[in-house]
Design a protein around this motif. Structure first.
Motif: not given
Length: 293
Positions: A240-249
């Motif tokens: 899990r990461v942040l993509v443009n400030g929201e949770p992403g992968i």
């Protein structure tokens, strides 16, 4: 800003507003580099004019940046060779979910990738009116001065833009719940748990995959769950990461090369939209967090 100012004082006054100006320009242009260019142009104009005759530096700078952004957006649409830009994604800002750098966090705050994509469908003046009023609380009178319309016309423009944007589903604001949903998705994919994947996917989830050849859109939880389930056999690693400030992968293949970056929109504890980038050249150019060991 009455009276004379030293060069150092002008620089300090500008730097005080830089973060906000970059945030405005980023929401307008969807690109960190373009946003920095727009703000740099405002600095050059300030340096040429001098601040002595400016009564409201913040307002003056916002006006300049807003008009520069409108010009840049119109220029994009006017160039035939930029036809791909009409369907291009805004810049992806991918950061570690635990310790995002402060400047990147400021840039990405409350402006997820799905919202940027929707904003990109608006006309330049609509986009600027919505960004300034709804995201930065600029009064309609000032918005009107920036876009060359009356306050009432600016209000109508913002309202029209808002209706277009409201067609997209707003994500949960509780980051912990968002993270839990994305973590559950990753865990189910790792185990090949089809039913577990269906539990965290909205039945009507929209999955957009951006490739070098174009964009494919698939609808429905079954298709996305089946694709994620196959990741187990392919020995895909994800975190899990942040993509443009929201949770992403971010997902990596068995050789350690990144396979995809996925931005997830979570509503009511289910993933309702996934925007995936699988373009290897674009992935290679990104500054991605490390692969889990």
């Amino acid at each position: 800003m009455a009276g004379s100012m030293s060069e150092q004082a002008v620089v300090e006054a500008f730097e005080e507003h830089r973060g906000r100006l970059v945030a405005v320009a980023y929401r307008m242009l969807g690109s960190r580099a373009d946003a920095e260019d727009a703000v740099q142009e405002a600095w050059l104009r300030l340096a040429r004019q001098g601040p002595a005759a400016i009564d409201n530096l913040a307002g003056w700078l916002t006006t300049v940046v807003g008009r520069v952004c409108i010009d840049m957006l119109r220029s994009r649409k006017a160039k035939p060779e930029a036809s791909y830009d009409d369907q291009r994604l805004p810049e992806l800002v991918v950061t570690d979910d635990e310790d995002a750098p402060e400047d990147t966090a400021l840039l990405a705050e409350s402006v997820g990738l799905a919202l940027l994509v929707v904003l990109d469908t608006l006309r330049p003046a609509e986009r600027l009116a919505l960004v300034l009023h709804d995201m930065f609380a600029v009064p309609f009178e000032e918005v009107g001065q920036i876009i060359g319309k009356s306050a009432d016309a600016s209000k109508m423009l913002t309202s029209r833009a808002r209706r277009k944007v409201q067609g997209s589903r707003a994500p949960n604001q509780d980051r912990r719940r968002q993270r839990a949903v994305v973590d559950a998705f990753i865990a189910a994919a790792r185990e090949g748990d089809f039913e577990g994947l269906l539990r965290v996917l909205d039945p009507d989830v929209r999955w957009s995959v951006h490739t070098p050849q174009g964009v494919t859109v698939k609808l429905g939880a079954t298709e996305l769950a089946a694709q994620a389930q196959r990741g187990k056999d392919a020995k895909v690693t994800a975190r899990r990461v942040l993509v443009n400030g929201e949770p992403g992968i971010v997902a990596w293949g068995p050789t350690g090369k990144p396979l995809a970056v996925m931005a997830c929109t979570v509503v009511d504890d289910r993933i309702v939209e996934v925007i995936s980038v699988v373009d290897r050249e674009r992935l290679a150019a990104m500054d991605l967090p490390g692969r889990p060991s």
